[in-house]
Enzyme design. Structure first.
Site, short mmCIF file in Angstrom:
data_model
loop_
_atom_site.label_atom_id
_atom_site.label_comp_id
_atom_site.label_asym_id
_atom_site.label_seq_id
_atom_site.Cartn_x
_atom_site.Cartn_y
_atom_site.Cartn_z
N VAL A 17 19.98 8.88 26.10
CA VAL A 17 20.37 7.52 25.72
C VAL A 17 21.88 7.38 25.92
CG1 VAL A 17 20.51 5.84 23.84
CG2 VAL A 17 18.52 7.32 24.03
N LYS A 31 18.14 3.71 27.43
CA LYS A 31 17.35 4.94 27.45
C LYS A 31 16.84 5.19 28.86
CE LYS A 31 13.28 5.29 25.26
NZ LYS A 31 12.32 5.55 24.16
N ASP A 129 4.06 8.68 16.89
CA ASP A 129 5.17 9.64 17.00
C ASP A 129 6.26 9.32 15.98
OD1 ASP A 129 6.24 11.98 18.03
OD2 ASP A 129 7.30 10.98 19.67
#
Length: 304
Positions: A17, A31, A129
């Site tokens: 990033v 990103k 996640d």
């Protein structure tokens, strides 16, 4: 936009990033996705999921760049970086720990963001996640859920979702994601990941330690549960005020409810928010967790 990738803000399994700036001088996070076997799927998952969201606790997606095999995602700049950099105790000379009140507000913000993904979107989203690395903090430490590369859209009429294989990061993956005998995959899989992250926030350490000695390789939730049961502090060597201790214990109890082995025993994110905001005396202590992560050894009880 990034001035030839001049300022790197962080690295992860997805790539890097960088700090960037739009033509109107607005600062952004850029990103750059690392090439991988899943790269195309991760990119499409992130774009298709995040474009359906609008919530104070979900990172704001501004656009993407797609040129050949090079893929980039552009988000609002989050000046305080990711949560993992601020909650793990790494010794003297590191970033100062967050106060218990800020940790408490962050825990509620993440819960509200997840509740929105599960119930508030036109199409529900399962993140798959949730972990400290994927929680970004703005200048006021307002948490925002990020990284939707493993996310799945979830039609409202369906309570469960079919999976082609396990998703998530070791240590945060719900049991049903690696063994269908524990139950079907649903929004409760995100609840498990949130609960494990909550315990890490309280304990100030990762739930999996690659450098752990054999004698200290006790299943992390067992350790947390035993400390709670004995009335001890969740961070040995740190003495905290009674108000802060109440916050820590409340977060711990909620976290332990969230990581129950079977999905039906876990609360919804709506219930999690209620539990975080209620009085500690009204919270029932959950049963002790009964298993560890799929790659770990069979856990020993704290008494053994």
């Amino acid at each position: 936009m990034t001035n030839n990738f001049k300022v790197e803000l962080g690295q992860g399994g997805f790539g890097a990033v960088y700090k960037g700036k739009l033509p109107d001088n607005r600062p952004v996070d850029v990103k750059i996705l690392k090439a991988s076997k899943r790269n195309g799927e991760d990119f499409m998952n992130e774009v298709s999921s995040i474009t359906k969201t609008s919530h104070v606790n979900v990172v704001t997606f501004l656009g993407f760049s797609f040129e050949g095999r090079k893929k980039a995602l552009i988000y609002e700049l989050m000046s305080n970086g990711s949560l993992d950099k601020l909650i793990y105790n790494k010794g003297p000379g590191t970033v100062p720990s967050l106060s218990w009140e800020i940790l408490y507000q962050i825990s509620k913000g993440i819960a509200r963001g997840l509740e929105y993904l599960h119930r508030g979107c036109s199409t529900r989203i399962l993140h798959f996640d949730i972990k400290p690395h994927n929680i970004l903090l703005d200048e006021n430490f307002c948490p925002k859920i990020s990284d939707f590369g493993m996310a799945r859209l979830w039609p409202k009429k369906e309570s469960n979702i079919l999976m082609s294989g396990p998703r998530g990061t070791m240590g945060y993956v719900a049991p049903e994601l690696w063994n269908k005998n524990f139950g079907r995959v649903s929004h409760k899989s995100d609840v498990y990941s949130y609960g494990m992250m909550l315990l890490e926030m309280v304990g100030g350490r990762k739930n999996l330690r690659a450098d752990a000695s054999h004698t200290s390789e006790i299943y992390f939730p067992y350790w947390v549960y035993s400390r709670l049961d004995l009335g001890g502090y969740l961070r040995p060597g740190e003495v905290i005020a009674s108000e802060e201790d109440e916050i820590a214990k409340r977060m711990t109890v909620v976290g332990l409810w969230c990581i129950q082995t079977f999905p039906n025993d876990r609360p919804t994110m709506s219930r999690v928010i209620e539990m975080l905001e209620c009085n500690m005396n009204s919270l029932e202590i959950p049963p002790k967790p009964v298993l560890s992560s799929p790659t770990g050894s069979v856990p020993k009880s704290p008494a053994s």
